[in-house]
Enzyme design. Structure first.
Site, PDB file in Angstrom:
ATOM      1  N   LYS A 171    -126.399 -47.251  -6.352  1.00 14.65           N
ATOM      2  CA  LYS A 171    -126.983 -46.680  -5.136  1.00 14.65           C
ATOM      3  C   LYS A 171    -127.773 -45.437  -5.555  1.00 14.65           C
ATOM      4  O   LYS A 171    -127.210 -44.379  -5.814  1.00 14.65           O
ATOM      5  CB  LYS A 171    -125.908 -46.275  -4.118  1.00 14.65           C
ATOM      6  CG  LYS A 171    -126.551 -45.889  -2.773  1.00 14.65           C
ATOM      7  CD  LYS A 171    -125.822 -44.817  -2.025  1.00 14.65           C
ATOM      8  CE  LYS A 171    -126.099 -43.420  -2.471  1.00 14.65           C
ATOM      9  NZ  LYS A 171    -127.477 -42.928  -2.280  1.00 14.65           N
ATOM     10  N   GLY A 202    -129.366 -46.618   0.206  1.00 19.09           N
ATOM     11  CA  GLY A 202    -128.596 -46.124   1.343  1.00 19.09           C
ATOM     12  C   GLY A 202    -128.292 -44.657   1.169  1.00 19.09           C
ATOM     13  O   GLY A 202    -128.593 -44.066   0.133  1.00 19.09           O
ATOM     14  N   ASP A 203    -127.686 -44.075   2.185  1.00 22.09           N
ATOM     15  CA  ASP A 203    -127.369 -42.652   2.065  1.00 22.09           C
ATOM     16  C   ASP A 203    -125.955 -42.465   1.541  1.00 22.09           C
ATOM     17  O   ASP A 203    -125.164 -43.403   1.441  1.00 22.09           O
ATOM     18  CB  ASP A 203    -127.620 -41.903   3.377  1.00 22.09           C
ATOM     19  CG  ASP A 203    -126.804 -42.452   4.529  1.00 22.09           C
ATOM     20  OD1 ASP A 203    -125.796 -43.138   4.254  1.00 22.09           O
ATOM     21  OD2 ASP A 203    -127.156 -42.199   5.683  1.00 22.09           O
ATOM     22  N   GLY A 204    -125.664 -41.229   1.191  1.00 30.46           N
ATOM     23  CA  GLY A 204    -124.398 -40.931   0.536  1.00 30.46           C
ATOM     24  C   GLY A 204    -123.198 -41.173   1.426  1.00 30.46           C
ATOM     25  O   GLY A 204    -122.213 -41.793   0.997  1.00 30.46           O
ATOM     26  N   GLY A 208    -122.828 -44.705  -0.087  1.00 28.53           N
ATOM     27  CA  GLY A 208    -122.159 -44.046  -1.220  1.00 28.53           C
ATOM     28  C   GLY A 208    -120.647 -44.055  -1.041  1.00 28.53           C
ATOM     29  O   GLY A 208    -119.902 -44.444  -1.950  1.00 28.53           O
ATOM     30  N   GLU A 246    -121.329 -35.950 -13.249  1.00 31.91           N
ATOM     31  CA  GLU A 246    -122.297 -35.046 -13.878  1.00 31.91           C
ATOM     32  C   GLU A 246    -122.860 -34.220 -12.740  1.00 31.91           C
ATOM     33  O   GLU A 246    -123.623 -34.729 -11.923  1.00 31.91           O
ATOM     34  CB  GLU A 246    -123.376 -35.894 -14.588  1.00 31.91           C
ATOM     35  CG  GLU A 246    -124.046 -35.152 -15.723  1.00 31.91           C
ATOM     36  CD  GLU A 246    -125.185 -34.312 -15.230  1.00 31.91           C
ATOM     37  OE1 GLU A 246    -124.930 -33.120 -14.930  1.00 31.91           O
ATOM     38  OE2 GLU A 246    -126.296 -34.814 -15.124  1.00 31.91           O
ATOM     39  N   CYS A 280    -130.313 -29.940 -13.496  1.00 29.86           N
ATOM     40  CA  CYS A 280    -128.935 -29.425 -13.474  1.00 29.86           C
ATOM     41  C   CYS A 280    -128.678 -28.467 -14.627  1.00 29.86           C
ATOM     42  O   CYS A 280    -127.853 -27.571 -14.511  1.00 29.86           O
ATOM     43  CB  CYS A 280    -127.945 -30.579 -13.509  1.00 29.86           C
ATOM     44  SG  CYS A 280    -128.344 -31.808 -14.766  1.00 29.86           S
ATOM     45  N   GLU A 380    -126.352 -22.716  -7.360  1.00 32.73           N
ATOM     46  CA  GLU A 380    -127.425 -23.506  -7.974  1.00 32.73           C
ATOM     47  C   GLU A 380    -128.592 -23.531  -6.989  1.00 32.73           C
ATOM     48  O   GLU A 380    -128.472 -24.087  -5.897  1.00 32.73           O
ATOM     49  CB  GLU A 380    -126.892 -24.922  -8.221  1.00 32.73           C
ATOM     50  CG  GLU A 380    -127.811 -25.768  -9.046  1.00 32.73           C
ATOM     51  CD  GLU A 380    -127.211 -27.130  -9.357  1.00 32.73           C
ATOM     52  OE1 GLU A 380    -126.541 -27.707  -8.481  1.00 32.73           O
ATOM     53  OE2 GLU A 380    -127.428 -27.626 -10.473  1.00 32.73           O
TER      54      GLU A 380
HETATM   55  P1  NDP Z   1    -126.289 -34.855  -3.360  1.00 32.84           P
HETATM   56  O1  NDP Z   1    -125.228 -34.544  -4.325  1.00 32.84           O
HETATM   57  O2  NDP Z   1    -125.928 -34.895  -1.927  1.00 32.84           O
HETATM   58  O3  NDP Z   1    -126.967 -36.257  -3.732  1.00 32.84           O
HETATM   59  C1  NDP Z   1    -126.797 -36.949  -4.955  1.00 32.84           C
HETATM   60  C2  NDP Z   1    -126.415 -38.391  -4.698  1.00 32.84           C
HETATM   61  O4  NDP Z   1    -125.130 -38.442  -4.076  1.00 32.84           O
HETATM   62  C3  NDP Z   1    -127.348 -39.133  -3.743  1.00 32.84           C
HETATM   63  O5  NDP Z   1    -127.460 -40.486  -4.140  1.00 32.84           O
HETATM   64  C4  NDP Z   1    -126.614 -38.987  -2.435  1.00 32.84           C
HETATM   65  O6  NDP Z   1    -127.025 -39.929  -1.500  1.00 32.84           O
HETATM   66  C5  NDP Z   1    -125.190 -39.179  -2.875  1.00 32.84           C
HETATM   67  N1  NDP Z   1    -124.153 -38.688  -1.989  1.00 32.84           N
HETATM   68  C6  NDP Z   1    -124.197 -37.608  -1.168  1.00 32.84           C
HETATM   69  N2  NDP Z   1    -123.029 -37.475  -0.508  1.00 32.84           N
HETATM   70  C7  NDP Z   1    -122.220 -38.477  -0.927  1.00 32.84           C
HETATM   71  C8  NDP Z   1    -120.892 -38.889  -0.597  1.00 32.84           C
HETATM   72  N3  NDP Z   1    -120.148 -38.220   0.275  1.00 32.84           N
HETATM   73  N4  NDP Z   1    -120.400 -39.984  -1.212  1.00 32.84           N
HETATM   74  C9  NDP Z   1    -121.130 -40.668  -2.095  1.00 32.84           C
HETATM   75  N5  NDP Z   1    -122.399 -40.336  -2.432  1.00 32.84           N
HETATM   76  C10 NDP Z   1    -122.936 -39.245  -1.870  1.00 32.84           C
HETATM   77  O7  NDP Z   1    -127.477 -33.867  -3.605  1.00 32.84           O
HETATM   78  P2  NDP Z   1    -128.552 -33.328  -2.549  1.00 32.84           P
HETATM   79  O8  NDP Z   1    -129.692 -34.254  -2.591  1.00 32.84           O
HETATM   80  O9  NDP Z   1    -127.952 -33.029  -1.222  1.00 32.84           O
HETATM   81  O10 NDP Z   1    -128.913 -31.950  -3.220  1.00 32.84           O
HETATM   82  C11 NDP Z   1    -128.119 -30.796  -2.912  1.00 32.84           C
HETATM   83  C12 NDP Z   1    -127.917 -29.926  -4.096  1.00 32.84           C
HETATM   84  O11 NDP Z   1    -127.238 -30.673  -5.097  1.00 32.84           O
HETATM   85  C13 NDP Z   1    -129.174 -29.458  -4.791  1.00 32.84           C
HETATM   86  O12 NDP Z   1    -129.706 -28.322  -4.215  1.00 32.84           O
HETATM   87  C14 NDP Z   1    -128.664 -29.213  -6.172  1.00 32.84           C
HETATM   88  O13 NDP Z   1    -128.100 -27.946  -6.237  1.00 32.84           O
HETATM   89  C15 NDP Z   1    -127.587 -30.234  -6.359  1.00 32.84           C
HETATM   90  N6  NDP Z   1    -128.013 -31.406  -7.139  1.00 32.84           N
HETATM   91  C16 NDP Z   1    -127.614 -31.471  -8.421  1.00 32.84           C
HETATM   92  C17 NDP Z   1    -128.002 -32.528  -9.197  1.00 32.84           C
HETATM   93  C18 NDP Z   1    -127.589 -32.606 -10.610  1.00 32.84           C
HETATM   94  O14 NDP Z   1    -128.219 -33.307 -11.395  1.00 32.84           O
HETATM   95  N7  NDP Z   1    -126.550 -31.937 -11.004  1.00 32.84           N
HETATM   96  C19 NDP Z   1    -128.844 -33.596  -8.693  1.00 32.84           C
HETATM   97  C20 NDP Z   1    -129.197 -33.472  -7.294  1.00 32.84           C
HETATM   98  C21 NDP Z   1    -128.776 -32.391  -6.573  1.00 32.84           C
HETATM   99  P3  NDP Z   1    -128.253 -39.638  -0.506  1.00 32.84           P
HETATM  100  O15 NDP Z   1    -129.028 -38.468  -0.985  1.00 32.84           O
HETATM  101  O16 NDP Z   1    -129.019 -40.896  -0.608  1.00 32.84           O
HETATM  102  O17 NDP Z   1    -127.638 -39.383   0.823  1.00 32.84           O
END
Ligand code: NDP
Length: 477
Positions: A171, A202-204, A208, A246, A280, A380
């Site tokens: 996903k 799909g969304d998280g 997810g 990660e 990250c 972050e």
């Molecule tokens: P998220 O952690 O929310 O998103 C990353 C992935 O996780 C997406 O595929 C998202 O789905 C999914 N996801 C979100 N909530 C859930 C859940 N409860 N269960 C399962 N999967 C889930 O990152 P954001 O896009 O909201 O970004 C927010 C902050 O996260 C950023 O400002 C940054 O600080 C950090 N970030 C860090 C990353 C890294 O590489 N360490 C990468 C991305 C973000 P979807 O978005 O489709 O809803």
């Protein structure tokens, strides 16, 4: 506009069970470029069933068979390389040159790194005590990836699945689903058996979470925020899945007075701004020895003011927009927090850069006189925002560097090789870069503390997807 509403399940593109459209926006223009579907728990279940069925036979394929499939995937990826780079530019806003030289390139590098590791993986070995140890694929894996280095994360998770004989449901982030769909096309063309790789957008919170909770998933591999990583871990706990994470970082970059200050400070700032700061492991906290602090501030002021945002479809070293309006708002709030907490603004600041009113562009921003208790030093930001913090002694630098919930990367700039090693040994981080030493494909990537669990890439990345079995024979008569 592209119609990408289907999911890839059991070797074919299928309609979602319930129609639920989402428009994918180009972050530079804010215009829709594609329509995808948001999957439900039923779509996830369908994909998991296909993956479970495929596991029965794929888990028993030989390393040679899997290597041949991976080599094919590599050739296809190289052939469609420019398409991958252009897709990432369109949906993430990564500038053309950066997309080609970095974002798409990692797809080749990680795949090659895993192929090399697989050739050296010992699936059976004799222990010194006479027992036999077997390494076996863990099973059906749920993979959740973010938008910031989209194909990087997909390759780091999907390739070890394919290499070890596991099967999976991916996903990807709903913000950047198109590169994942292109990757699915490549996997299809390479000839992996139906059901080995499945993709549901799909969304998280819906797709997810359904994946993390699914009883037929053996392992979850997640990259994203610490917040979502915790949610995945909790959702996976009831069925005792292995969970690798990660997550985020707030990586310190210690600049000692004996470093090549001009060169190292300039390169560090550009690295912090790379990918619009959406990495990250970005070096976002620059800790500077007080005797060179004024000099560093002057360099930072100049480099920060010279940094340019620009149209991602143009070649060049400029930075693009952030991925989404939500990210834009988050980054603005943290820049405003930095100003309110009394940090000194050397470059950038709140608001959009002049001439970039459309698109999620932010000003490359540098704060000086930051102390490690401020929000901009602890959270972050995930935007092109650097915090400069002074220190007096090596001991104090190490203390500030480690004073964070995160532990992904750390950076050391010094002209003294002994000091470099001494300090690296004391930093609580999964990766330490000395004087610009880059991360190399095949080396483990991952963090300490709240930056995650497990390591991706190369041999360590393969091991995360393997179970260990001990076979005991009776003592020889
Ligand atoms: P998220 O952690 O929310 O998103 C990353 C992935 O996780 C997406 O595929 C998202 O789905 C999914 N996801 C979100 N909530 C859930 C859940 N409860 N269960 C399962 N999967 C889930 O990152 P954001 O896009 O909201 O970004 C927010 C902050 O996260 C950023 O400002 C940054 O600080 C950090 N970030 C860090 C990353 C890294 O590489 N360490 C990468 C991305 C973000 P979807 O978005 O489709 O809803």
């Amino acid at each position: 506009m592209l119609d990408k509403r289907k999911f890839y399940i059991n070797g074919e593109w299928v309609d979602p069970i319930t129609q639920n459209d989402l428009y994918v926006l180009n972050p530079a223009t804010e215009k829709p470029i594609a329509v995808v579907s948001l999957g439900t728990a039923e779509d996830i279940d369908r994909a998991v069933t296909a993956a479970r069925k495929a596991f029965a036979s794929y888990s028993r394929t030989s390393v040679e068979e899997r290597l041949a499939l991976l080599e094919k995937l590599l050739a296809i990826y190289k052939r469609r390389y420019d398409e991958m780079a252009d897709t990432i530019t369109a949906e993430l806003g990564a500038p053309k040159t950066m997309s080609r030289e970095q974002q798409a390139d990692v797809g080749v590098g990680h795949l090659q790194g895993y192929i090399d590791a697989l050739k050296n993986l010992k699936l059976r070995e004799k222990l010194p005590n006479g027992d036999t140890l077997l390494r076996e694929p863990i099973g059906v894996c749920g993979l959740i990836t973010p938008w910031n280095w989209p194909v990087n994360q997909i390759a780091l998770k999907v390739v070890p699945v394919l290499a070890t004989g596991c099967t999976c449901v991916l996903k990807p982030s709903e913000f950047t689903p198109l590169n994942a769909m292109l990757y699915a096309e490549m996997i299809h063309e390479a000839g992996f058996p139906a059901g080995v790789f499945n993709l549901v957008n799909g969304d998280g919170i819906h797709a997810g979470a359904a994946l993390s909770k699914h009883k037929d998933i053996d392992m979850m591999s997640f990259t994203g925020s610490t917040r979502a990583g915790i949610a995945v871990s909790k959702d996976a706990a009831d069925t005792v899945k292995r969970v690798t994470l990660e997550l985020g970082g707030k990586s310190p970059n210690i600049v000692f007075a004996d470093a090549d200050i001009e060169e190292r400070v300039t390169a560090s700032i550009l690295e912090c701004f790379n990918n619009s700061g959406q990495s990250c492991d970005a070096p976002t906290r620059m800790l500077v020895e007080r005797s060179v602090y004024d000099k560093v501030v002057e360099i930072a002021r100049r480099v920060g003011r010279e940094a340019r945002v620009g149209d991602p479809t143009r070649e060049g070293s400029h930075i693009g927009p952030l991925v989404s309006h939500i990210q834009y708002e988050r980054v603005q709030a943290l820049i405003e927090a930095g100003v309110a907490e009394g940090a000194i603004l050397l470059a950038g600041g709140p608001g959009k850069p002049e001439g970039f009113e459309t698109g999620y562009f932010v000003k490359p921003t540098i704060f000086a006189a930051v102390n490690n208790t401020m929000r901009i030093a602890r959270e972050e930001v995930f935007g092109p925002v650097l915090s400069i913090i002074p220190f007096d002694t090596e001991e104090e630098a190490i203390e500030i560097a480690n004073d964070t919930n995160y532990g992904l990367a750390a950076y050391v700039q010094t002209g003294d090789p002994e000091r470099a090693q001494r300090v690296a040994a004391r930093l609580r981080a999964g990766m330490v870069h000395i004087n610009g030493g880059p991360h190399r494909y095949g080396s483990p990537f991952g963090g300490y503390k709240q930056s995650g669990n497990g390591r991706e890439g190369g041999m360590f990345g393969l091991e995360d997807f393997l179970e260990v079995k001990t076979v005991h024979l009776p003592d020889a008569a």
